[in-house]
Write a protein that holds these residues in place. Sequence first.
Motif, short mmCIF file in Angstrom:
data_model
loop_
_atom_site.label_atom_id
_atom_site.label_comp_id
_atom_site.label_asym_id
_atom_site.label_seq_id
_atom_site.Cartn_x
_atom_site.Cartn_y
_atom_site.Cartn_z
N ILE A 104 -6.41 2.99 -3.17
CA ILE A 104 -6.50 1.99 -2.10
C ILE A 104 -7.95 1.62 -1.89
O ILE A 104 -8.76 2.43 -1.45
CB ILE A 104 -5.88 2.52 -0.79
N ILE A 109 0.82 -1.21 0.00
CA ILE A 109 0.00 0.00 0.00
C ILE A 109 0.86 1.26 0.00
O ILE A 109 0.49 2.27 -0.60
CB ILE A 109 -0.95 0.00 1.22
N MET A 125 1.37 3.19 -3.26
CA MET A 125 0.19 3.46 -4.09
C MET A 125 -0.35 4.86 -3.85
O MET A 125 -0.28 5.37 -2.74
CB MET A 125 -0.92 2.46 -3.76
N LEU A 136 -8.07 -4.30 -0.30
CA LEU A 136 -6.62 -4.17 -0.18
C LEU A 136 -6.24 -3.73 1.23
O LEU A 136 -5.32 -4.28 1.84
CB LEU A 136 -6.10 -3.16 -1.21
N LEU A 137 -6.97 -2.77 1.77
CA LEU A 137 -6.71 -2.31 3.13
C LEU A 137 -6.99 -3.42 4.13
O LEU A 137 -6.22 -3.64 5.06
CB LEU A 137 -7.55 -1.08 3.45
#
Length: 58
Positions: free
Chosen positions: A10, A2, A5, A14-15
Amino acid sequence: MIGAMPIADIADPLLLAALHRIEARGATQIAHDVREFAGQVLPMASAPPDARQIPPAS
């Protein structure tokens, strides 16, 4: 990863995956802090450009 990016790229899955990796290391407080920070920052990143200005302190 992350960190490299743009913030607008985000996505929630993904988080969430990153938070699970942090928790798997046993760093539950850090995972909590990251989630709290993301909850403050990510909504501003997905806002329209004219709404991204931080309001002045009162």
